[in-house]
Scaffold this motif. Structure first.
Motif, short mmCIF file in Angstrom:
data_model
loop_
_atom_site.label_atom_id
_atom_site.label_comp_id
_atom_site.label_asym_id
_atom_site.label_seq_id
_atom_site.Cartn_x
_atom_site.Cartn_y
_atom_site.Cartn_z
N SER A 119 0.80 -1.23 0.00
CA SER A 119 0.00 0.00 0.00
C SER A 119 0.83 1.27 0.00
O SER A 119 0.28 2.36 -0.19
CB SER A 119 -0.92 0.00 1.23
OG SER A 119 -0.15 0.07 2.43
N ASN A 120 2.15 1.16 0.21
CA ASN A 120 2.93 2.38 0.39
C ASN A 120 3.04 3.22 -0.87
O ASN A 120 3.35 4.42 -0.80
CB ASN A 120 4.33 2.05 0.93
CG ASN A 120 5.08 1.06 0.05
OD1 ASN A 120 4.77 0.86 -1.12
ND2 ASN A 120 6.07 0.39 0.63
N LEU A 121 2.80 2.65 -2.04
CA LEU A 121 2.91 3.42 -3.27
C LEU A 121 1.92 4.58 -3.29
O LEU A 121 2.28 5.71 -3.62
CB LEU A 121 2.69 2.52 -4.49
CG LEU A 121 2.85 3.22 -5.84
CD1 LEU A 121 4.29 3.67 -6.05
CD2 LEU A 121 2.40 2.32 -6.98
N ASN A 122 0.65 4.30 -2.95
CA ASN A 122 -0.35 5.36 -2.96
C ASN A 122 -0.04 6.42 -1.92
O ASN A 122 -0.24 7.62 -2.15
CB ASN A 122 -1.75 4.77 -2.71
CG ASN A 122 -2.23 3.94 -3.88
OD1 ASN A 122 -1.88 4.20 -5.03
ND2 ASN A 122 -3.03 2.94 -3.60
N PRO A 174 8.98 7.05 -13.11
CA PRO A 174 7.89 6.08 -12.93
C PRO A 174 8.16 4.73 -13.60
O PRO A 174 7.69 3.70 -13.11
CB PRO A 174 6.69 6.78 -13.57
CG PRO A 174 7.02 8.24 -13.52
CD PRO A 174 8.50 8.30 -13.72
N GLN A 175 8.90 4.72 -14.70
CA GLN A 175 9.16 3.47 -15.41
C GLN A 175 9.93 2.48 -14.54
O GLN A 175 9.69 1.27 -14.60
CB GLN A 175 9.93 3.75 -16.70
CG GLN A 175 9.13 4.47 -17.79
CD GLN A 175 8.92 5.95 -17.51
OE1 GLN A 175 9.67 6.55 -16.71
NE2 GLN A 175 7.93 6.55 -18.15
N SER A 176 10.86 2.98 -13.73
CA SER A 176 11.62 2.10 -12.84
C SER A 176 10.70 1.46 -11.80
O SER A 176 10.85 0.29 -11.46
CB SER A 176 12.72 2.90 -12.13
OG SER A 176 13.63 3.44 -13.06
N ILE A 177 9.73 2.23 -11.32
CA ILE A 177 8.80 1.69 -10.34
C ILE A 177 7.95 0.58 -10.96
O ILE A 177 7.65 -0.42 -10.32
CB ILE A 177 7.89 2.81 -9.77
CG1 ILE A 177 8.75 3.86 -9.07
CG2 ILE A 177 6.86 2.24 -8.81
CD1 ILE A 177 7.95 5.01 -8.49
N THR A 186 -1.61 -1.78 -11.99
CA THR A 186 -2.00 -2.90 -12.85
C THR A 186 -0.83 -3.86 -13.05
O THR A 186 -0.99 -5.09 -13.02
CB THR A 186 -2.48 -2.38 -14.22
OG1 THR A 186 -3.62 -1.54 -14.03
CG2 THR A 186 -2.86 -3.54 -15.13
N VAL A 187 0.37 -3.30 -13.24
CA VAL A 187 1.57 -4.13 -13.40
C VAL A 187 1.80 -4.97 -12.14
O VAL A 187 2.14 -6.17 -12.22
CB VAL A 187 2.80 -3.25 -13.69
CG1 VAL A 187 4.09 -4.05 -13.57
CG2 VAL A 187 2.69 -2.65 -15.09
N PHE A 188 1.61 -4.37 -10.97
CA PHE A 188 1.73 -5.12 -9.72
C PHE A 188 0.73 -6.28 -9.69
O PHE A 188 1.08 -7.41 -9.31
CB PHE A 188 1.50 -4.20 -8.52
CG PHE A 188 1.42 -4.92 -7.21
CD1 PHE A 188 2.56 -5.21 -6.48
CD2 PHE A 188 0.19 -5.35 -6.70
CE1 PHE A 188 2.49 -5.90 -5.27
CE2 PHE A 188 0.11 -6.03 -5.50
CZ PHE A 188 1.26 -6.30 -4.78
N ASN A 211 -2.20 8.53 -16.36
CA ASN A 211 -2.62 7.40 -15.54
C ASN A 211 -1.46 6.46 -15.19
O ASN A 211 -1.65 5.26 -15.01
CB ASN A 211 -3.72 6.61 -16.24
CG ASN A 211 -3.21 5.92 -17.51
OD1 ASN A 211 -2.16 6.29 -18.03
ND2 ASN A 211 -3.95 4.94 -17.99
N GLN A 212 -0.25 7.01 -15.10
CA GLN A 212 0.91 6.15 -14.81
C GLN A 212 0.78 5.42 -13.48
O GLN A 212 1.23 4.28 -13.35
CB GLN A 212 2.19 6.99 -14.83
CG GLN A 212 2.65 7.37 -16.24
CD GLN A 212 3.93 8.18 -16.24
OE1 GLN A 212 4.11 9.08 -15.43
NE2 GLN A 212 4.83 7.86 -17.15
N LEU A 213 0.16 6.06 -12.48
CA LEU A 213 -0.04 5.37 -11.21
C LEU A 213 -0.93 4.16 -11.39
O LEU A 213 -0.66 3.08 -10.83
CB LEU A 213 -0.65 6.34 -10.18
CG LEU A 213 -0.95 5.73 -8.80
CD1 LEU A 213 0.36 5.30 -8.13
CD2 LEU A 213 -1.71 6.71 -7.91
N ASN A 214 -2.02 4.30 -12.17
CA ASN A 214 -2.91 3.17 -12.43
C ASN A 214 -2.18 2.05 -13.17
O ASN A 214 -2.39 0.87 -12.90
CB ASN A 214 -4.13 3.63 -13.24
CG ASN A 214 -4.92 4.70 -12.53
OD1 ASN A 214 -4.70 5.89 -12.77
ND2 ASN A 214 -5.82 4.31 -11.65
#
Length: 476
Positions: free
Chosen positions: A47-50, A119-122, A73-75, A66-69
């Motif tokens: 949950s720490n990402l949000n 964000p791509q690394s995440i 989704t990748v997770f 929508n990179q966070l979304n």
């Protein structure tokens, strides 16, 4: 009087053979403590990402659109992919090595996230984080099924599930405290410290698992269990009489021709969507978009915590009750069906009444009870099947639910549908009706299978036969 006597025996713990109560206390202390700590840490890392996103990460890394979304989704994709392999790994590797190793991997990946610059690394990190974290939930249910009888399993599954709900309640406060107290320390933003601290938390828990987690009864070498207690642990759980099946085409065919796979995977897909009111934070979205009302930031964060609080109470109540009633897990299916229909109808018809809407969302939190009881039900139904088959069915349940939920929430509970979620309310009614019918189907299939087993001279209620009990009593 008979009911009171049964309650007294249940609370005190009724021994079928001498030494059983002492054994239960030991395995409860080490299995539940590790699994609950592991699940709590799992929740924090997931949950720490949000929390980081709203605490400065978005601006510092230049998130767009929508990179966070996409990252979430990748997770989810990694989490789905990891379900079956991780549970199968438990049938080959020692759990006291596998679980802590997975913890160290996901803890390390969490800390690495503190060093990212885009964000791509995440995205890459979160995929592998999902694969590693897939081991916790389904793996724990596999282990619990190996140690506990159907009169004990529900309550333990409930305690495990409640630990995750407790993380839902208190995790945000923990994350906020870290961000506020360490922001700027050693030149690092608070959101970076968030990932570092969450990763470090996993290390002592993993060490604890390496040293004291007891594996399963047939392989345990836990130093706190005597040889007599190890024998008793094996005798308490009925042996399937089947060696662990090799992973070949025959095994795959067996999985996909078994009613257990379709029955329990379907059950958890349907039941998982009845949790949508709670798991998708609909109350918070309703409050944020409620017409004519304004809620403070504190209210937006505090009021929805009542939902997991109701979930904890409901989970422990139903898990304990179905244990007391000898494993009648199907009762929860009917309770959830009624809850889903009534709460949806209240929100659809009484939307202008704020108190009723709040009450409906809080009541909907009670459906969390299905997590503990339905996985316990699957463990009960597969007691006479080999461990490898049981591990695949349990993992498939969670895999199927997550795969459907990935698009279900967009179709029925997207944030732009707030505050009414009319489409979602009707979907909940449909799922609730389907759950009642599906539950009835599994009950029918289970009863038919039990009758066949009894015809072959196996009684599912026998845990230790008279000869075993006598021998164990002499040893203890």
């Amino acid at each position: 009087m008979a009911i009171l006597a049964r309650c007294k025996d249940y609370i005190k713990g009724h021994e079928t053979v001498p030494g059983e109560t002492k054994l239960l206390r030991k395995i409860d202390a080490f299995i539940l403590s590790f699994c609950c700590l592991c699940y709590f840490a799992n929740y924090l890392d997931r949950s720490n990402l949000n929390n980081a996103y709203v605490s400065g990460m978005k601006e510092e890394l230049g998130f767009e659109g929508n990179q966070l979304n996409v990252i979430n989704t990748v997770f989810t994709v990694g989490y789905i992919i990891g379900q079956i392999p991780s549970n199968l790994a438990l049938t080959y590797l020692r759990p006291h090595l596998f679980f802590p190793t997975m913890m160290l991997i996901w803890g390390g990946l969490t800390m690495v996230t503190a060093a990212v610059h885009n964000p791509q690394s995440i995205m890459a990190i979160r995929f592998f984080l999902g694969v590693a974290e897939a081991s916790t939930f389904v793996g724990t249910h596999y282990i619990l099924g190996a140690w506990y009888t159907e009169k004990e399993l529900g309550k333990r599954s409930g305690i495990f599930t409640a630990s995750g709900l407790a993380g839902t309640m208190f995790g945000g406060f923990i994350q906020t405290g870290i961000q506020r107290s360490l922001n700027g320390t050693h030149g690092l933003a608070g959101w970076r410290w968030l990932f570092i601290i969450d990763g470090l938390i996993t290390i002592p828990i993993a060490i604890y698992g390496f040293l004291l987690f007891p594996d399963i009864p047939t392989t345990t070498k836990a130093p706190y269990l005597t040889s007599q207690e190890r024998s008793l642990a094996i005798a308490r759980i009925p042996a399937s009489g089947i060696a662990k099946a090799p992973l070949n085409l025959t095994f795959v065919k067996r999985v996909f021709t078994s009613w257990h796979w379709y029955g329990f995977v379907g059950l958890w897909i349907i039941a998982g969507e009845t949790e949508s009111f709670s798991s998708n934070a609909l109350l918070a979205l309703y409050m944020k978009s409620a017409p004519g009302r304004h809620y403070t930031i504190a209210q937006l964060n505090d009021y929805p915590t009542g939902v997991p609080a109701v979930g904890i109470v409901s989970t422990l109540f139903w898990a304990t009750l179905t244990d007391f009633m000898g494993g009648k897990r199907y009762l929860v299916g009917y309770f959830i069906a009624i809850t889903g229909i009534v709460t949806s109808a209240l929100i659809l018809t009484q939307f202008e009444n704020t108190a009723v809407v709040f009450g409906a969302y809080y009541w909907a939190g009670a459906v969390y009870a299905c997590q503990a009881t339905f996985f316990a039900w699957c463990n009960d139904a597969l007691r006479y099947h080999d461990d490898r088959f049981r591990s695949v069915v349990i993992a498939s349940m969670n895999m199927g639910s997550n795969a459907v939920n990935a698009w279900w929430i967009l179709l029925f509970y997207s944030a732009n549908f707030a505050p009414r979620f009319t489409r979602g309310m009707w979907a909940m009614v449909g799922c609730s009706i389907a759950l009642a019918l599906w539950t009835t189907g599994i009950v029918w299939m289970s009863v038919r299978e039990e009758r066949k087993r009894q015809c072959h001279g196996l009684n599912v209620h026998d845990r230790v036969d008279a000869k075993q009990a006598e021998g164990l009593a002499r040893e203890v």
